[in-house]
Design a protein around this motif. Structure first.
Motif, PDB file in Angstrom:
ATOM      1  N   ARG A   1       0.927  -1.049  -0.170  1.00 20.98           N
ATOM      2  CA  ARG A   1      -0.009  -0.042  -0.100  1.00 20.98           C
ATOM      3  C   ARG A   1       0.973   1.090  -0.022  1.00 20.98           C
ATOM      4  O   ARG A   1       1.669   1.311   0.920  1.00 20.98           O
ATOM      5  CB  ARG A   1      -1.066   0.000   1.244  1.00 20.98           C
ATOM      6  CG  ARG A   1      -1.988   1.271   1.196  1.00 20.98           C
ATOM      7  CD  ARG A   1      -2.927   1.300   2.585  1.00 20.98           C
ATOM      8  NE  ARG A   1      -3.904   2.183   2.486  1.00 20.98           N
ATOM      9  CZ  ARG A   1      -3.772   3.198   2.911  1.00 20.98           C
ATOM     10  NH1 ARG A   1      -2.317   3.833   3.594  1.00 20.98           N
ATOM     11  NH2 ARG A   1      -4.816   4.253   3.015  1.00 20.98           N
ATOM     12  N   ARG A   2       0.724   2.108  -0.947  1.00 21.84           N
ATOM     13  CA  ARG A   2       1.480   3.318  -1.223  1.00 21.84           C
ATOM     14  C   ARG A   2       1.109   4.284  -0.085  1.00 21.84           C
ATOM     15  O   ARG A   2      -0.126   4.405   0.529  1.00 21.84           O
ATOM     16  CB  ARG A   2       1.359   3.774  -2.443  1.00 21.84           C
ATOM     17  CG  ARG A   2       2.133   3.150  -3.805  1.00 21.84           C
ATOM     18  CD  ARG A   2       1.461   3.346  -4.942  1.00 21.84           C
ATOM     19  NE  ARG A   2       1.416   5.076  -5.181  1.00 21.84           N
ATOM     20  CZ  ARG A   2       2.458   5.495  -5.918  1.00 21.84           C
ATOM     21  NH1 ARG A   2       3.293   4.930  -6.679  1.00 21.84           N
ATOM     22  NH2 ARG A   2       2.246   6.805  -6.214  1.00 21.84           N
ATOM     23  N   PRO A   3       1.809   5.380   0.172  1.00 23.02           N
ATOM     24  CA  PRO A   3       1.546   6.315   0.942  1.00 23.02           C
ATOM     25  C   PRO A   3       0.402   7.090   0.793  1.00 23.02           C
ATOM     26  O   PRO A   3      -0.459   7.926   1.608  1.00 23.02           O
ATOM     27  CB  PRO A   3       2.812   7.252   1.346  1.00 23.02           C
ATOM     28  CG  PRO A   3       3.910   6.257   0.957  1.00 23.02           C
ATOM     29  CD  PRO A   3       3.391   5.424  -0.150  1.00 23.02           C
ATOM     30  N   ASP A   4       0.049   7.352  -0.460  1.00 23.72           N
ATOM     31  CA  ASP A   4      -1.105   7.935  -1.170  1.00 23.72           C
ATOM     32  C   ASP A   4      -2.391   7.289  -0.972  1.00 23.72           C
ATOM     33  O   ASP A   4      -3.321   7.575  -1.474  1.00 23.72           O
ATOM     34  CB  ASP A   4      -0.816   8.483  -2.524  1.00 23.72           C
ATOM     35  CG  ASP A   4      -0.433   7.364  -3.381  1.00 23.72           C
ATOM     36  OD1 ASP A   4      -0.467   6.123  -3.150  1.00 23.72           O
ATOM     37  OD2 ASP A   4       0.156   7.590  -4.489  1.00 23.72           O
ATOM     38  N   GLY A   5      -2.204   5.900  -0.679  1.00 30.70           N
ATOM     39  CA  GLY A   5      -3.511   5.001  -0.450  1.00 30.70           C
ATOM     40  C   GLY A   5      -3.730   4.022  -1.613  1.00 30.70           C
ATOM     41  O   GLY A   5      -4.746   3.407  -1.545  1.00 30.70           O
TER      42      GLY A   5
END
Length: 239
Positions: free
Chosen positions: A224-228
């Motif tokens: 899961r990327r930091p941007d969701g």
């Protein structure tokens, strides 16, 4: 190869055996070859018919009969456009995206072997999209899943929008390699931002925000990327 044998039988026999009409083997091959060349694109019927007419004569009525028959045989299955009210109606593409039911039929229609795609990664990327759409349809079937795509004239796109029976949906991009993940995630975040902007000014018909934003890849690791945005390898859909 199973797919090649099926393709040969389809062109020689199945295309006519489905009903009482007699259809031409060569015309079937040419239509499917053009479809395969335009896989996962918004190629128009006019463009595909033009490809066929470069080799044989075929009228519009005949063309649409062949397309209808191939859909009845579950060979081709186009993806419809998702047209939310976040743009003006004229800004959103409404042409169906050209797709085969199974990516192996694309390869059979093109008449190439797997090694060919070592030299043509662009086409391989389109076939990867067909593979992903097939799997998403299969694994979401029990939940009433259906797929569409989003594309507008400003270049904003989502390769797939997966809708479930309960109204939930996911915005999805397909990226074969890791180098394109950022680009795919950016598209999904832009669409979400556009919906939020629309909702901030619309008082009656508020649009649901995407429940998931996903980039499906041919890479090894999911996260899961930091941007969701979730990055999910295609193999994980089966787990």
């Amino acid at each position: 190869m199973v797919a090649q044998s099926y393709f040969e039988g389809l062109c020689r026999e199945d295309i006519s055996n489905v009903d009482t009409a007699r259809r031409d083997e060569t015309a079937t091959r040419l239509l499917l070859r053009s479809y395969a060349r335009n896989i996962s694109t918004l190629a128009s019927n006019k463009s595909i018919l033009h490809d066929i007419k470069a080799n044989i004569k075929m009228g519009d009525t005949t063309y649409y009969d062949y397309v209808k028959t191939l859909k009845k045989l579950f060979v081709i299955q186009d993806v419809e456009a998702w047209c939310p009210a976040i743009r003006s109606k004229s800004a959103i593409q409404s042409t169906d995206k050209r797709e085969f039911v199974d990516p192996s039929l694309v390869v059979a229609a093109l008449g190439v072997d797997p090694e060919y795609f070592n030299l043509d990664l662009k086409t391989f990327g389109f076939i990867f999209e067909t593979l992903c759409i097939r799997d998403l349809k299969i694994y979401s079937h029990a939940l009433g899943g259906r797929v569409s795509y989003y594309h507008d004239r400003y270049g904003l796109e989502a390769d797939c929008v997966l809708h479930l029976r309960d109204g939930k949906y996911a915005l999805i991009e397909f990226k074969l390699g890791s180098s394109d993940i950022d680009d795919g995630a950016g598209h999904l975040l832009e669409i979400e931002a556009l919906i939020k902007k629309y909702n901030s000014t619309e008082k009656q018909a508020v649009l649901r925000l995407p429940d998931l934003k996903i980039v499906i890849t041919g890479t090894q690791y999911g996260y899961r990327r930091p941007d969701g945005v979730y990055v999910i390898p295609i193999g994980c859909l089966r787990d």
